[in-house]
Scaffold this motif. Structure first.
Motif, PDB file in Angstrom:
ATOM      1  N   VAL A  29       0.865  -1.178   0.000  1.00  0.00           N
ATOM      2  CA  VAL A  29       0.000   0.000   0.000  1.00  0.00           C
ATOM      3  C   VAL A  29       0.901   1.227   0.000  1.00  0.00           C
ATOM      4  CG1 VAL A  29      -1.787   1.292   1.210  1.00  0.00           C
ATOM      5  CG2 VAL A  29      -1.803  -1.209   1.267  1.00  0.00           C
ATOM      6  N   LEU A  30       0.806   2.022  -1.070  1.00  0.00           N
ATOM      7  CA  LEU A  30       1.661   3.201  -1.213  1.00  0.00           C
ATOM      8  C   LEU A  30       0.806   4.458  -1.107  1.00  0.00           C
ATOM      9  CD1 LEU A  30       4.057   2.119  -4.126  1.00  0.00           C
ATOM     10  CD2 LEU A  30       4.487   2.071  -1.667  1.00  0.00           C
ATOM     11  N   LEU A  31       1.201   5.343  -0.207  1.00  0.00           N
ATOM     12  CA  LEU A  31       0.504   6.616  -0.016  1.00  0.00           C
ATOM     13  C   LEU A  31       1.202   7.699  -0.822  1.00  0.00           C
ATOM     14  CD1 LEU A  31      -1.480   8.522   1.500  1.00  0.00           C
ATOM     15  CD2 LEU A  31       0.255   8.692   3.294  1.00  0.00           C
ATOM     16  N   VAL A  32       0.445   8.382  -1.687  1.00  0.00           N
ATOM     17  CA  VAL A  32       0.989   9.491  -2.471  1.00  0.00           C
ATOM     18  C   VAL A  32       0.775  10.781  -1.689  1.00  0.00           C
ATOM     19  CG1 VAL A  32       0.908  10.741  -4.652  1.00  0.00           C
ATOM     20  CG2 VAL A  32       0.508   8.271  -4.616  1.00  0.00           C
ATOM     21  N   VAL A  33       1.865  11.453  -1.360  1.00  0.00           N
ATOM     22  CA  VAL A  33       1.824  12.678  -0.551  1.00  0.00           C
ATOM     23  C   VAL A  33       2.299  13.844  -1.406  1.00  0.00           C
ATOM     24  CG1 VAL A  33       2.828  13.867   1.424  1.00  0.00           C
ATOM     25  CG2 VAL A  33       2.173  11.475   1.624  1.00  0.00           C
ATOM     26  N   ASP A  34       1.495  14.888  -1.454  1.00  0.00           N
ATOM     27  CA  ASP A  34       1.860  16.106  -2.172  1.00  0.00           C
ATOM     28  C   ASP A  34       2.906  16.858  -1.362  1.00  0.00           C
ATOM     29  OD1 ASP A  34       2.084  18.506  -3.466  1.00  0.00           O
ATOM     30  OD2 ASP A  34      -0.071  18.869  -3.645  1.00  0.00           O
ATOM     31  N   ALA A  35       4.126  16.916  -1.864  1.00  0.00           N
ATOM     32  CA  ALA A  35       5.219  17.541  -1.115  1.00  0.00           C
ATOM     33  C   ALA A  35       5.043  19.045  -0.976  1.00  0.00           C
ATOM     34  CB  ALA A  35       6.553  17.243  -1.803  1.00  0.00           C
ATOM     35  N   MET A  36       4.111  19.621  -1.721  1.00  0.00           N
ATOM     36  CA  MET A  36       3.920  21.074  -1.668  1.00  0.00           C
ATOM     37  C   MET A  36       2.941  21.498  -0.576  1.00  0.00           C
ATOM     38  SD  MET A  36       3.822  21.980  -5.740  1.00  0.00           S
ATOM     39  CE  MET A  36       3.681  23.737  -5.442  1.00  0.00           C
ATOM     40  N   THR A  37       2.318  20.543   0.121  1.00  0.00           N
ATOM     41  CA  THR A  37       1.302  20.900   1.112  1.00  0.00           C
ATOM     42  C   THR A  37       1.868  21.090   2.512  1.00  0.00           C
ATOM     43  OG1 THR A  37       0.786  18.548   1.378  1.00  0.00           O
ATOM     44  CG2 THR A  37      -0.584  19.808  -0.140  1.00  0.00           C
ATOM     45  N   GLY A  38       3.173  20.937   2.686  1.00  0.00           N
ATOM     46  CA  GLY A  38       3.800  21.228   3.971  1.00  0.00           C
ATOM     47  C   GLY A  38       3.368  20.298   5.082  1.00  0.00           C
ATOM     48  N   GLN A  39       3.146  20.870   6.280  1.00  0.00           N
ATOM     49  CA  GLN A  39       2.822  20.057   7.442  1.00  0.00           C
ATOM     50  C   GLN A  39       1.453  19.401   7.337  1.00  0.00           C
ATOM     51  OE1 GLN A  39       3.922  21.143  11.411  1.00  0.00           O
ATOM     52  NE2 GLN A  39       5.091  22.913  10.725  1.00  0.00           N
ATOM     53  N   ASP A  40       0.552  19.945   6.495  1.00  0.00           N
ATOM     54  CA  ASP A  40      -0.746  19.296   6.290  1.00  0.00           C
ATOM     55  C   ASP A  40      -0.555  17.898   5.726  1.00  0.00           C
ATOM     56  OD1 ASP A  40      -2.109  21.451   7.212  1.00  0.00           O
ATOM     57  OD2 ASP A  40      -2.513  22.321   5.250  1.00  0.00           O
ATOM     58  N   ALA A  41       0.459  17.743   4.887  1.00  0.00           N
ATOM     59  CA  ALA A  41       0.730  16.420   4.301  1.00  0.00           C
ATOM     60  C   ALA A  41       1.081  15.411   5.384  1.00  0.00           C
ATOM     61  CB  ALA A  41       1.861  16.523   3.279  1.00  0.00           C
ATOM     62  N   VAL A  42       1.766  15.866   6.425  1.00  0.00           N
ATOM     63  CA  VAL A  42       2.163  14.970   7.511  1.00  0.00           C
ATOM     64  C   VAL A  42       0.943  14.490   8.290  1.00  0.00           C
ATOM     65  CG1 VAL A  42       3.534  14.781   9.617  1.00  0.00           C
ATOM     66  CG2 VAL A  42       4.414  16.096   7.678  1.00  0.00           C
ATOM     67  N   SER A  43       0.014  15.389   8.594  1.00  0.00           N
ATOM     68  CA  SER A  43      -1.191  14.986   9.332  1.00  0.00           C
ATOM     69  C   SER A  43      -2.061  14.060   8.490  1.00  0.00           C
ATOM     70  CB  SER A  43      -1.982  16.229   9.756  1.00  0.00           C
ATOM     71  OG  SER A  43      -2.370  16.989   8.626  1.00  0.00           O
ATOM     72  N   VAL A  44      -2.131  14.322   7.174  1.00  0.00           N
ATOM     73  CA  VAL A  44      -2.887  13.435   6.276  1.00  0.00           C
ATOM     74  C   VAL A  44      -2.258  12.049   6.271  1.00  0.00           C
ATOM     75  CG1 VAL A  44      -3.402  12.976   3.846  1.00  0.00           C
ATOM     76  CG2 VAL A  44      -3.818  15.255   4.800  1.00  0.00           C
ATOM     77  N   ALA A  45      -0.934  12.007   6.169  1.00  0.00           N
ATOM     78  CA  ALA A  45      -0.234  10.719   6.150  1.00  0.00           C
ATOM     79  C   ALA A  45      -0.485   9.945   7.432  1.00  0.00           C
ATOM     80  CB  ALA A  45       1.268  10.959   5.951  1.00  0.00           C
ATOM     81  N   GLN A  46      -0.501  10.637   8.568  1.00  0.00           N
ATOM     82  CA  GLN A  46      -0.766   9.967   9.844  1.00  0.00           C
ATOM     83  C   GLN A  46      -2.153   9.324   9.847  1.00  0.00           C
ATOM     84  OE1 GLN A  46       0.245  13.337  12.522  1.00  0.00           O
ATOM     85  NE2 GLN A  46       1.454  11.841  13.671  1.00  0.00           N
ATOM     86  N   ASN A  47      -3.150  10.039   9.310  1.00  0.00           N
ATOM     87  CA  ASN A  47      -4.510   9.498   9.253  1.00  0.00           C
ATOM     88  C   ASN A  47      -4.577   8.235   8.406  1.00  0.00           C
ATOM     89  OD1 ASN A  47      -6.175  11.199  10.873  1.00  0.00           O
ATOM     90  ND2 ASN A  47      -5.947  12.824   9.361  1.00  0.00           N
ATOM     91  N   PHE A  48      -3.912   8.240   7.257  1.00  0.00           N
ATOM     92  CA  PHE A  48      -3.916   7.065   6.384  1.00  0.00           C
ATOM     93  C   PHE A  48      -3.195   5.886   7.041  1.00  0.00           C
ATOM     94  CE2 PHE A  48      -5.219   9.890   2.968  1.00  0.00           C
ATOM     95  CZ  PHE A  48      -5.993   9.067   2.178  1.00  0.00           C
ATOM     96  N   VAL A  49      -2.108   6.170   7.721  1.00  0.00           N
ATOM     97  CA  VAL A  49      -1.363   5.105   8.408  1.00  0.00           C
ATOM     98  C   VAL A  49      -2.223   4.458   9.482  1.00  0.00           C
ATOM     99  CG1 VAL A  49       0.576   4.651   9.956  1.00  0.00           C
ATOM    100  CG2 VAL A  49       0.927   6.036   7.910  1.00  0.00           C
ATOM    101  N   GLU A  50      -2.950   5.281  10.248  1.00  0.00           N
ATOM    102  CA  GLU A  50      -3.753   4.761  11.361  1.00  0.00           C
ATOM    103  C   GLU A  50      -5.024   4.052  10.886  1.00  0.00           C
ATOM    104  OE1 GLU A  50      -4.451   8.237  13.631  1.00  0.00           O
ATOM    105  OE2 GLU A  50      -2.363   8.451  14.303  1.00  0.00           O
ATOM    106  N   ARG A  51      -5.674   4.567   9.827  1.00  0.00           N
ATOM    107  CA  ARG A  51      -6.976   4.038   9.425  1.00  0.00           C
ATOM    108  C   ARG A  51      -6.898   2.949   8.361  1.00  0.00           C
ATOM    109  NH1 ARG A  51     -11.320   7.250  10.485  1.00  0.00           N
ATOM    110  NH2 ARG A  51     -12.434   5.341   9.844  1.00  0.00           N
TER     111      ARG A  51
END
Length: 480
Positions: A216-238
């Motif tokens: 399972v690969l999560l695509v993270v927009d590198a231009m979204t800054g710290q918002d990308a980190v919180s989004v990634a955390q949600n995907f990892v947990e859920r």
């Protein structure tokens, strides 16, 4: 992406390197500047805090205090700790021992997930695999059509159904189709949302349970800054994530997500998207990325790009022509075309160390269209003119200029530049020929060539041995 961050860090490093011995106060002052640079670069504050803490612990110890160049040693420590933050060792894409390998692509809408799926399929195809794309994003309008177009560009088939059905049913039928054909990798493009919501997570969970993907690969927009980190955390947990792909790493944002996402989520970064083309997906190397962030360049990636663009047989043929003094405009055109394959000039320059402010270079100063104009001039010449530019007189220059849509002055400028290149090639050939001659005269030539001198040249070329013998002879004459 890292221009502002790199500039701030380089300024802090410059002050460190200019000092002799470093006190604890000097180290703390420099680390404060580095911390501010990281936070302004939108790096997650916990990641920045941990990184600075690790650097300080090593920087105030004997490792730096006993060093002859303490400033350089601190830079080395920052580099090593940044590599550790980015993931230490690169991770490789491991495919299932029994095909097909199922790769599940997840991410928010607008993160570049569909395009990245196509890039990954193209990457695997170049690795000798037979991928297929499965269009399971049935929420976003025209998502299926977009994936079909990306697949056509990549030369990879796409399994899709119209009208839209249940995504789980589509995914299972896509898997059955993949198993009955000779495809060994199935890349599943899933639905996204503008933000994380319960409906999205439930759909992804059902898809994951039904398909049992290998990755399972999560695509993270590198231009979204710290918002990308919180989004990634949600995907990892859920949903659960095995790895990350950073998209849009060539953008003009501050780039904090690239530094933060690995340490915050614990998921390794597999790839980085560095452009809009299908080939602009690079394996992620933490040490190389750290070098880019700290302004040290990325020569290894540059070598990789050159290796992909340059044909080995053509390179060997060119080497023989240069040695024989036969380098002409046909060869010049061939090399220029291979340079264009390696990527835009500004991107190539950004990989070289020691070139500050590459990102500030204006596009018109390094316009890739200039290469196309040179190509048009050479193509407007006859084969005889390309092989022997000396035959080009005034009337031929005017004819070439008309044929290429340029001016006679442009043709003159190209011929002058090519004359300089030819002169350099002849000098290289003249340096190589005496070495070859000495090897032939002495057998293997090891006796001469294996003795390095302070200039880096063999002693036979420096005149040092001759100077030494004449000095000894003068001493003998004085004694007499």
């Amino acid at each position: 992406m890292f221009e502002a961050l790199s500039d701030r860090l380089e300024a802090a490093f410059r002050r460190l390197r200019s000092r002799g011995r470093l006190s604890e106060a000097d180290v703390d002052e420099a680390l404060r500047e580095i911390r501010v640079a990281l936070l302004e670069g939108d790096v997650n504050y916990k990641v920045a805090k941990d990184l600075i803490s690790r650097v300080r612990e090593r920087a105030i110890g004997a490792e730096v205090q006993t060093s002859l160049q303490p400033g350089h040693q601190v830079v080395k420590i920052v580099h090593e700790e940044l590599i550790r933050t980015l993931g230490q060792d690169p991770v490789k894409l491991r495919l299932a021992s029994i095909p097909p390998t199922i790769i599940f692509m997840v991410g928010l809408q607008g993160s570049g997930k569909t395009t990245t799926a196509g890039k990954l399929a193209y990457y695997l195809k170049r690795q000798g695999k037979k991928p297929i794309l499965a269009a399971c994003d049935l929420q976003r309008p025209a998502a299926v059509e977009q994936l079909v177009k990306v697949g056509d560009r990549a030369g990879v088939p796409v399994y899709s159904e119209v009208p839209p059905q249940n995504p789980v049913d589509v995914a299972m039928r896509a898997l059955e189709y993949t198993r009955t054909t000779d495809h060994d990798v199935m890349i599943v493009d899933t639905a996204g949302r503008l933000a994380v919501d319960e409906e999205l997570m439930q759909e992804l969970s059902r898809l994951r349970q039904s398909l049992a993907p290998h990755l399972v690969l999560l695509v993270v927009d590198a231009m979204t800054g710290q918002d990308a980190v919180s989004v990634a955390q949600n995907f990892v947990e859920r949903v659960g994530v095995d790895g990350v792909i950073l998209s849009k790493l060539d953008g003009d944002a501050r780039g904090g997500a690239a530094i933060s996402v690995r340490e915050v989520t614990g998921a390794p970064i597999y790839f980085a998207g560095t452009g809009e083309g299908l080939a602009d997906l690079e394996p992620f190397y933490p040490d190389r990325m750290a070098g880019r962030i700290l302004g040290m360049g990325d020569v290894l990636t540059l070598i990789d790009k050159a290796g992909q663009a340059i044909d080995r047989e053509q390179a060997l043929t060119l080497q023989e022509k240069i040695a024989a003094g036969g380098f002409d405009l046909e060869d010049f055109l061939q090399q220029m075309r291979q340079l264009k394959k390696a990527g835009p000039l500004t991107k190539l320059l950004s990989l070289l160390p020691g070139i500050p402010g590459v990102g500030k270079i204006k596009e018109e100063d390094l316009d890739d269209k200039e290469l196309s104009r040179v190509e048009a001039i050479i193509l407007s010449m006859t084969p005889e003119e390309r092989r022997n530019p000396k035959v080009i007189d005034g009337s031929r220059r005017r004819r070439i200029a008309r044929g290429s849509g340029t001016s006679p002055q442009d043709v003159n400028a190209l011929l002058r530049q090519f004359g300089e290149v030819q002169k350099m090639m002849r000098q290289l050939a003249s340096v190589a020929s005496p070495i070859k001659a000495m090897k032939m005269a002495r057998g293997d030539g090891i006796d001469i060539l294996a003795r390095p001198t302070p200039t880096g040249l063999p002693s036979a070329f420096t005149g040092r041995s001759r100077h030494k013998s004449s000095r000894s002879q003068r001493k003998k004459r004085r004694k007499r």
